[in-house]
Design an enzyme around this catalytic site. Structure first.
Site, PDB file in Angstrom:
ATOM      1  N   ASN A 194       0.825  -1.432   0.027  1.00 54.32           N
ATOM      2  CA  ASN A 194       0.008  -0.513   0.602  1.00 54.32           C
ATOM      3  C   ASN A 194       0.573   1.571   0.467  1.00 54.32           C
ATOM      4  O   ASN A 194       0.752   2.172  -0.897  1.00 54.32           O
ATOM      5  CB  ASN A 194      -0.981  -0.446   1.299  1.00 54.32           C
ATOM      6  N   GLU A 206       4.299  -4.897  12.237  1.00 52.42           N
ATOM      7  CA  GLU A 206       3.452  -3.903  11.976  1.00 52.42           C
ATOM      8  C   GLU A 206       2.570  -4.247  10.598  1.00 52.42           C
ATOM      9  O   GLU A 206       2.677  -4.791   9.831  1.00 52.42           O
ATOM     10  CB  GLU A 206       4.048  -2.245  10.765  1.00 52.42           C
ATOM     11  N   CYS A 211      -3.505   0.331   6.572  1.00 55.70           N
ATOM     12  CA  CYS A 211      -3.785  -0.496   8.084  1.00 55.70           C
ATOM     13  C   CYS A 211      -4.076   0.006   9.069  1.00 55.70           C
ATOM     14  O   CYS A 211      -4.965  -0.445   9.923  1.00 55.70           O
ATOM     15  CB  CYS A 211      -2.093  -1.425   8.563  1.00 55.70           C
ATOM     16  N   GLU A 215       8.021   2.023  14.625  1.00 56.01           N
ATOM     17  CA  GLU A 215       8.448   2.868  13.602  1.00 56.01           C
ATOM     18  C   GLU A 215       8.577   4.092  13.717  1.00 56.01           C
ATOM     19  O   GLU A 215       7.710   4.302  14.226  1.00 56.01           O
ATOM     20  CB  GLU A 215       7.654   2.384  12.182  1.00 56.01           C
TER      21      GLU A 215
END
Ligand code: NDP
Length: 487
Positions: A152, A249, A283, A461
């Protein structure tokens, strides 16, 4: 339309091909046209990439952090200089509207390189007083890190992983999703142009088996995955078997809660961005929109009005808001969920169709879709759809909505819209999610850690937290006196 790279892989500062690898066709999602072909990495390619990284890393790690950082910051500038070209490439590969890729993809990767290029010099160990003697800790790089990306945000993910990894003195082998192999190759070229020594950032293409062979490789010290929960579990198990640290993630089914005192237009804007941006393929999307009953009718009516104004179209047209979904597989999956929503008794309030746009008849387009009368047990309210499908639910009071919001195996993100300061912080404190917003949604600046709890993964992150994940602590005890020994 062609976007053929010079070769499939980028290893040791140059393009490398091995035609023995299975062919991967790269499709422009707006038309279904094949725009490039790359080859999946053979075991030989994986070996070359890991060996290049292994050989280059120790010298890189010995540079001063500011010297490493300077190269990353140069790469950030180059990304921004090439932003238009990179945005077009990302649009061709993902189908996301150009008006998004111009602001959210390469610029976000650049921000990561700029941030970590600067921050690393200030990321140090500690000195610890030990009563006469003392100790200190060193933050050391891990060695060869593997980054595995989802489709994505291809260049953003590559930047978010390589930025902290390289800044900290590691080398990286990056495997993009097989659906989006192109922009990570351009990032690799840009790193070389910025002066990054050969071998420190390598890109290999392939499907999950290539990812798995990288994770299992004995020279690989750490893995960072962006992907689905299902893949996360496999990668985590594989890395765990070798006792390698892994950050995950993963996906989500995040709640976005709108209280009756919220600024309605802002809440609706947040809900739309949190469901339709990137054609819903984010997400952290707030796909369970909980609206307090007393404002439900007003909320829904304005939401519908504003959603009707979303322009679907040619993603390369700067006026287009929403492009197609990434692939036929994702298109089929999203349509199936729309069917499931209806079968389970939700009301398809808006959208749900598959427009045939002139010249783009074979594109994977799905209208922005709103379901109402959704209950917590319905599959559309429990499973990640990863498409432009919003579920609107109602609630009456705060305790109830917090309990329902937390009733999910995911915990990536959550949002609250209210003008009541105390309630905003109280509710955020009670929500089980790693990344939260008050009176906005889906903003992910590099200065703030990003990541999930529960099955949405772990590790972070962005921000200094990411540097911690790409380093290990060495403790050193320094004796200032004599060794007291009974022997
Ligand atoms: P996948 O989980 O299907 O794939 C992610 C990556 O892992 C791909 O590069 C894939 O390769 C690779 N992979 C697959 N199997 C293995 C394996 N056994 N070992 C090693 N690597 C493997 O995710 P998608 O690409 O479909 O992306 C969508 C998902 O990603 C959604 O669930 C979404 O929520 C999540 N996501 C999470 C984000 C976050 O930051 N939390 C951000 C963006 C997306 P290949 O695709 O080539 O088979």
């Amino acid at each position: 339309m062609r976007a053929q790279p010079k070769a499939s892989h980028y290893i040791n500062g140059r393009y490398v091909e091995d035609e023995q690898g299975e062919v991967i066709e790269v499709v422009y999602p707006a038309t279904g046209e094949i725009i490039a072909r790359v080859h999946s990495a053979t075991p030989n390619i994986v070996e070359l990439a890991v060996e290049a990284a292994r050989a280059a890393q120790p010298t890189w790690a010995r540079l001063k952090p500011v010297e490493r950082g300077r190269i990353l910051r140069r790469a950030a500038d180059l990304l921004l200089e090439h932003n238009e070209e990179l945005a077009k490439l990302e649009t061709l590969n993902t189908g996301k509207a150009l008006q998004e890729t111009l602001v959210a993809d390469a610029p976000s990767a650049a921000e990561a390189l700029e941030f970590f290029g600067g921050a690393v010099a200030a990321f140090n160990g500690e000195q610890v007083e030990l009563g006469g003697s003392f100790g200190y800790t060193r933050r050391e790089p891990l060695g060869v890190c593997v980054g595995i990306g989802a489709w994505n945000y291809p260049i953003q993910i590559a930047g978010w992983k390589s930025g902290p990894a390289l800044a900290m003195g590691n080398a990286m082998v990056f495997k993009p999703s097989e659906v989006t192999p192109l922009s990570a190759l351009r990032l690799a070229e840009i790193f070389t142009e910025a002066g990054l020594p050969d071998g420190l950032f390598n890109v290999v293409q392939g499907l999950g088996d290539v990812g798995a062979s990288l994770v299992a490789h004995p020279e690989v010290a750490k893995v960072s995955l962006t992907g689905s929960v299902e893949t996360g579990k496999k990668v985590q198990a594989l890395a765990g078997g070798e006792m390698k640290p892994a950050t995950m993630e993963l996906g989500g089914k995040s709640p976005l809660i709108v209280f009756d005192d919220a600024d309605l237009e802002n809440a609706i804007g947040g809900a739309m961005l949190g469901n339709f941006y990137s054609t819903g393929q984010i997400c952290s999307n707030g796909t369970r929109v909980f609206v307090q009953s007393s404002i439900y009718e007003r909320f829904l009516s304005r939401l519908t009005e504003r959603t009707s104004a979303i322009r679907l179209g040619d993603p390369l047209d700067p006026e287009t808001h929403l492009g197609p979904l990434i692939s036929k597989a994702q298109y089929d999956k999203v349509l199936r969920y729309i069917e499931i929503g209806r079968e389970d008794g939700a009301t398809l309030h808006h959208g749900g169709g598959t427009p045939r746009l002139q010249g783009l008849e074979d594109g994977f387009y799905v209208e922005p879709t709103i379901f109402t009368d959704v209950t917590d047990r319905m599959r559309i309210a429990r499973e990640e759809i990863f498409g432009p499908v919003m579920s609107v639910l109602t609630f009456d009071d705060e305790d109830e909505v917090v309990e329902r919001a937390n009733d999910t195996p995911f915990g990536l993100a959550a949002g609250v819209f209210t003008q009541n300061l105390a309630r905003a912080h109280r509710v955020i404190g009670a929500l089980k999610a790693g990344t939260c917003w008050i009176n906005t949604y889906n903003l992910t600046p590099v200065e703030l850690p990003f990541g999930g709890v529960k099955q949405s993964g772990f590790g972070r992150e962005n921000a200094m937290a990411a540097l911690a994940h790409y380093s290990q602590v060495k403790s050193v005890y320094v004796e200032m006196g004599d060794v007291e020994s009974p022997y």
